[in-house]
Every structure is written in C-alpha cells, then in structure tokens.
Scaffold this motif. Sequence first.
Motif, PDB file in Angstrom:
ATOM      1  N   MET A  18      50.862  69.724  -9.632  1.00 28.30           N
ATOM      2  CA  MET A  18      49.441  69.462  -9.444  1.00 28.30           C
ATOM      3  C   MET A  18      48.637  70.760  -9.478  1.00 28.30           C
ATOM      4  N   ASP A  19      49.235  71.877  -9.034  1.00 26.30           N
ATOM      5  CA  ASP A  19      48.561  73.172  -9.087  1.00 26.30           C
ATOM      6  C   ASP A  19      48.149  73.508 -10.514  1.00 26.30           C
ATOM      7  N   GLN A  40      47.690  71.470 -13.077  1.00 24.43           N
ATOM      8  CA  GLN A  40      46.602  70.597 -13.536  1.00 24.43           C
ATOM      9  C   GLN A  40      45.272  71.026 -12.931  1.00 24.43           C
ATOM     10  N   GLU A  41      45.296  71.352 -11.628  1.00 24.38           N
ATOM     11  CA  GLU A  41      44.068  71.781 -10.963  1.00 24.38           C
ATOM     12  C   GLU A  41      43.486  73.016 -11.638  1.00 24.38           C
ATOM     13  N   ARG A  98      39.893  73.063 -13.493  1.00 22.60           N
ATOM     14  CA  ARG A  98      38.831  73.967 -13.037  1.00 22.60           C
ATOM     15  C   ARG A  98      38.355  74.861 -14.187  1.00 22.60           C
ATOM     16  N   VAL A 144      35.826  69.633  -8.800  1.00 22.94           N
ATOM     17  CA  VAL A 144      37.264  69.433  -8.690  1.00 22.94           C
ATOM     18  C   VAL A 144      37.632  69.680  -7.233  1.00 22.94           C
ATOM     19  N   ARG A 173      40.614  69.433  -4.241  1.00 21.57           N
ATOM     20  CA  ARG A 173      42.055  69.314  -3.949  1.00 21.57           C
ATOM     21  C   ARG A 173      42.216  68.690  -2.569  1.00 21.57           C
ATOM     22  N   ASP A 181      48.352  66.893  -2.243  1.00 17.52           N
ATOM     23  CA  ASP A 181      48.897  66.887  -3.599  1.00 17.52           C
ATOM     24  C   ASP A 181      48.069  66.041  -4.546  1.00 17.52           C
ATOM     25  N   LEU A 213      44.297  65.233  -6.570  1.00 16.88           N
ATOM     26  CA  LEU A 213      43.089  65.859  -7.100  1.00 16.88           C
ATOM     27  C   LEU A 213      42.004  64.800  -7.219  1.00 16.88           C
ATOM     28  N   LEU A 257      38.115  64.308  -9.023  1.00 12.62           N
ATOM     29  CA  LEU A 257      37.009  64.791  -9.836  1.00 12.62           C
ATOM     30  C   LEU A 257      35.769  63.981  -9.483  1.00 12.62           C
TER      31      LEU A 257
END
Length: 215
Positions: free
Chosen positions: A75-76, A78-79, A83, A93, A95, A98, A100, A102
């Motif tokens: 997930m990091d 993707q984040e 961003r 965005v 967090r 785990d 996300l 939008l």
Amino acid sequence: MGMIRNTALAAAGILALSACTTNPYTGERQASKAATYGGGAAAVCALVGAIESGKRARNAALGCGIVGAGVGAYMDVQEAKLREQLQGTGVQVVREGDNLRLVMPGNITFETDAYNLRSSFYPVLNSVGEVLAKYADTTLRVSGHTDSTGSRSYNQTLSKQRAGSVADYLATRGVDRSRMMVEGLGPDQPIADNASTAGRSQNRRVELYILPKSA
C-alpha cells in the motif's frame, strides 16, 4: 544453468506448498495471507535471480521485494504513486492504516447538480486508473456524498449516480469493475458544517477507498 533453474523451481514449489494452509471446513489447500504478502512470497521471489538474468531479473526482483515486504509496503507504493500523480489536482490522498482513501471534491469532478464527469477531470481519473490497474490486489469502494440541501431521496440518488460515474470511468481505464462496490450515502456522512457555503461544498464529494484484499 539448467540445473540451477530446476533447483530453483523445485525450491519454489516446496516454499509455495509450505505457505499453504488447509481449510478446516472444505479440506481444500489454499494460500494463506502470508503466502501472498509475507515471508513465503519473499523466499520464492528470492529465487528469481537464479532463473532470470539482466534487466528482467532486476525488474522482477523489485516487484518481489514489494510483495515480500507485506501489505503495508504494497500500500505504501500505491500511496506514493497516487500522491505523485494527484499532486495539485485537488484530490486528497488519505492514509488510514493499510487503507487508502481518495477524496474527490464535487466542484472539480462534476457539473453542478449533475452526475456527468467534467471532461477536465478525465486526466485525473486516468492517472488514478493507471495505478489501480497496476496494483490489482485490492478491492475498491466508491462512495458518493452530498450536502443536506434538497430532499433526502434526491440526494441519495444523485450521490449513487456520481459514485457510479467514477466507477464506470475507471473501468474504461483497465480497472476491473468486479473489484468495485458503489454506494450512495446522500447527506448522511458530512465532513463539514452544512450551515455554511464552504461546508456544503466540502460535503459534496466522492470518496474512493482502496482496501487490501482479504486472505
């Protein structure tokens, strides 16, 4: 080289089996969450170098490193990509563990009192769709929200139509529609005071939740 390849494949098979569990209700063997994201996947991916070579091996190893590191790392990545893609677009965005989220403000996403997407918002959703299509090991919940102006039934319908418009467009960008659940929440979950113009503007929004798949 052939012996190395065969040894690597055999070891990968053993690791894959050891990462499986038996469902106590069906008796079927199935991959555990750890096999998908944890140490088992990392160990199997470590064998890529024995099979591949050059740039292809490096790219595969990078992908395996993300998988082996865990759900949080998946997930990091993707984040970070979201961003980067959404900087300056007005889409937030957020967090949450785990997960996300939008947040797409209605004033930049839709025409007033309509559920048609603004053409100027297409490039933003194109960027979102590119990331979501690449990192497909997630489920998506698309939630529409309105302010409290107007009847509840009208707002309920409009909020679901707007969420559906976002989901339908993402599907045209390669995001599997079966991954997406669409809901209209009308005015029931405000994030600001509906008594003010600014507050109502914040409440009119679509939120896209990106959730890791369960084991």
